[in-house]
Write a protein that holds these residues in place. Structure first.
Motif, mmCIF file in Angstrom:
data_model
loop_
_atom_site.group_PDB
_atom_site.id
_atom_site.type_symbol
_atom_site.label_atom_id
_atom_site.label_comp_id
_atom_site.label_asym_id
_atom_site.label_seq_id
_atom_site.Cartn_x
_atom_site.Cartn_y
_atom_site.Cartn_z
ATOM 1 N N ARG A 1 0.823 -1.214 0.000
ATOM 2 C CA ARG A 1 0.000 0.000 0.000
ATOM 3 C C ARG A 1 0.857 1.264 0.000
ATOM 4 O O ARG A 1 0.384 2.343 0.316
ATOM 5 N N THR A 2 2.093 1.121 -0.391
ATOM 6 C CA THR A 2 3.014 2.267 -0.312
ATOM 7 C C THR A 2 3.355 2.867 -1.670
ATOM 8 O O THR A 2 3.779 4.028 -1.747
ATOM 9 N N LYS A 3 3.197 2.128 -2.734
ATOM 10 C CA LYS A 3 3.639 2.592 -4.064
ATOM 11 C C LYS A 3 2.444 2.628 -5.027
ATOM 12 O O LYS A 3 1.702 1.641 -5.140
ATOM 13 N N TYR A 4 2.353 3.776 -5.733
ATOM 14 C CA TYR A 4 1.240 3.953 -6.684
ATOM 15 C C TYR A 4 1.769 4.545 -7.999
ATOM 16 O O TYR A 4 2.546 5.519 -7.980
ATOM 17 N N LEU A 5 1.336 3.961 -9.067
ATOM 18 C CA LEU A 5 1.739 4.432 -10.400
ATOM 19 C C LEU A 5 0.552 5.099 -11.088
ATOM 20 O O LEU A 5 -0.538 4.519 -11.186
ATOM 21 N N MET A 6 0.766 6.333 -11.534
ATOM 22 C CA MET A 6 -0.248 7.051 -12.304
ATOM 23 C C MET A 6 0.252 7.193 -13.744
ATOM 24 O O MET A 6 1.451 7.434 -13.968
ATOM 25 N N VAL A 7 -0.668 7.043 -14.707
ATOM 26 C CA VAL A 7 -0.287 7.180 -16.115
ATOM 27 C C VAL A 7 -1.317 8.031 -16.845
ATOM 28 O O VAL A 7 -2.515 7.989 -16.532
ATOM 29 N N VAL A 8 -0.838 8.807 -17.801
ATOM 30 C CA VAL A 8 -1.708 9.569 -18.698
ATOM 31 C C VAL A 8 -1.468 9.028 -20.096
ATOM 32 O O VAL A 8 -0.327 9.050 -20.583
#
Length: 545
Positions: A159-166
């Motif tokens: 629950r510590t790493k999040y990837l956002m993409v456009v």
């Protein structure tokens, strides 16, 4: 001397004598065998006439015979003798007429035979046109390794790493980037925030992910691979994520970890842009399978799009098989590819001027002229070329054709060469009930999705210029059992298109041979380097048991 004998003569009109003589001649020229039927065939006489020497001796015999008769009976047969030579001429005329008739009949029968042969060949071509390639028993096979499955629980509970993409571009280009975004999230061990669809500058479509794709299905399908979240948790909302938009082409998993993992651990969030074709095509087997799982299973269209697309496809197929063409003849395509439409000098000049005014739109090599690009097979096929290709490959004239794509430059006039040859020609606007498409008029992604569904369900699919949609459908049709897909061999075809003296039958034969291996048959991704597994799913994503 004795008393002279006084002779009397009766004048007989010449036509009567001619008539009597003709009848007598007919009887003399008949077979020696007596016939009870008057007016027997003249075939034997014809055979005699064909032999000049025999005819000459018969003529001498008859002249001598009637000469002796004249001396003996002292008859005046001069009119008959004068008429006699015309007898052979009459028979020759009859013979010539019969020979001419026989020749005409022979030519007619020969022409009919050729026509029947052509019709049989055409019927055979038409039936083979719909024939599907052999899949050799290959079927979807996404069995992940024990190592992959063993590391999944730890990745999913993080629950510590999040990837956002456009993701940018058209709907099919966005699909490709979403596939790679999921794989990159797995490589980094991060949760993936639902991808943001960038507003397209060309079409102005503001659709979100859930407007086009079934979000819940997407999450469920990938539940054992990558954790998908709709938004960032509250603990990460105040963090300004570092942004990366310079991912190199063909980036490997090792490169991804080395350059992005440190930032992701430090900030907890990473934003990626410009992912189009950045991730390497040659990945470890498990990651290739994950690509297929996303492309062929997770990315399902939203229910309202799926329902409408299936409705249009059903209207196309209710009268039998149909062909789907993805035509790339829109104005922006001609600008971006560096090619000329070939409709007229006015249109060619228009495209060239816009290309000069907006050079950034040109995605092709700028050092090549439009003509050079055409010769290299880098330009979309126009309507005439598609029509000739279809005819050469045996498409029947009554074939039902669905064409996908935007409005072509030049409007319907640009399609005349196709619609003249294949009148059963439709797109979604033709098949929709009036008003059905009105709510989606400005939704380019919705329109593209409808085309995708109808093309996917077609019996034969032909992309006129490759592209993201063509690639996606090639892989999907292969994954569905290698449904027929014709890839135009443009570079090798072009010289024959330009050769106006080439007979049509010879042209068709050549084109057929050029496409013998381009009909959607089984192809291994590993046979050529840097092939996309979502285009060639064998052997990583399909197996033969």
């Amino acid at each position: 001397m004795g008393k002279a004998v006084k002779l009397s003569y009766i004048a007989v009109p010449s036509p009567i004598i001619n008539s009597l003589w003709s009848s007598s001649l007919d009887s003399l020229l008949e077979s020696p065998k007596k016939s009870s039927k008057r007016g027997a065939k003249l075939s034997q006489c014809s055979n005699l006439i064909k032999n000049p020497r025999l005819c000459f001796f018969i003529l001498i015999f008859l002249v001598g015979f009637f000469g002796m008769m004249k001396l003996y009976f002292n008859l005046n047969l001069e009119p008959l003798i004068q008429f006699f030579p015309n007898a052979c001429n009459q028979q020759e005329a009859v013979t010539s007429k019969n020979n001419g008739l026989n020749k005409s009949m022979h030519m007619l029968m020969e022409k009919k035979t050729i026509t029947m042969v052509k019709e049989n060949e055409y019927e055979e071509d038409s039936s083979s046109f719909w024939k599907q390639p052999d899949s050799f028993g290959y079927r979807p096979c996404l069995t992940f390794s024990q190592e992959y499955r063993g590391t999944s629980p730890e990745i999913l509970k993080d629950r510590t790493k999040y990837l956002m993409v456009v993701v940018s571009g058209g709907m099919n280009q966005q699909r490709n980037q979403i596939v790679d975004a999921v794989v990159i999230a797995r490589i980094l061990g991060a949760a993936l925030v639902v991808p943001v669809l960038q507003v397209n500058i060309v079409w102005g479509d503001e659709s979100e992910f859930s407007d086009i794709f079934d979000l819940e299905h997407f999450k469920r399908t990938l539940a054992e691979d990558v954790r998908i979240v709709s938004s960032l948790p509250s603990t990460h909302l105040r963090i300004k994520p570092p942004e990366e938009s310079q991912t190199p082409f063909h980036a490997t998993p090792r490169w991804i970890r080395q350059h992005y993992h440190g930032k992701l651990r430090r900030y907890g969030v990473l934003l990626l842009r410009g992912l189009d074709s950045r991730l390497s095509k040659d990945l470890p087997s498990d990651l290739q399978k994950l690509r297929c799982k996303v492309a062929f299973h997770a990315l399902k269209f939203a229910s309202h799009i799926l329902h409408f697309g299936n409705k249009i496809a059903k209207r196309m197929s209710h009268k039998g098989p149909y062909v789907a063409l993805h035509l790339r003849m829109e104005k922006d395509v001609w600008i971006r590819t560096g090619c000329s439409p070939g409709l007229s000098s006015d249109y060619d000049n228009m495209i060239e001027n816009e290309r000069k005014q907006r050079p950034k739109l040109l995605t092709a090599k700028s050092n090549m002229t439009s003509h050079d690009r055409k010769l290299a097979g880098l330009c979309p096929l126009n309507a005439l070329e598609v029509a000739r290709l279809l005819k050469a490959l045996g498409a029947p004239k009554n074939a039902r054709i669905y064409w996908a794509g935007g409005d072509p430059l030049g409007g319907k006039d640009a399609l005349l060469a196709l619609t003249t040859e294949f009148p059963y020609f439709y797109n979604k606007e033709d098949l929709a009930i009036p008003g059905e498409l009105a709510p989606f008029a400005k939704k380019a992604s919705f329109m593209a999705a409808i085309d995708f569904i109808v093309c996917e369900q077609s019996d034969v699919f032909i992309p006129s210029h490759g592209g993201n949609m063509g690639h996606a459908l090639q892989g999907l049709r292969a994954y569905a059992g290698h449904k027929k897909l014709i890839t135009p061999n443009k570079r090798h075809m072009l010289p024959y298109f330009l050769n106006t003296s080439l007979p049509e039958m010879e042209f068709n034969k050549i084109v057929k041979e050029l496409h013998r291996d381009s009909l959607g048959k089984l192809e291994l991704r590993t046979s050529k380097p840097d092939r996309d597994v979502t285009k060639y799913p064998v052997p990583e994503c399909m197996c033969n048991t």
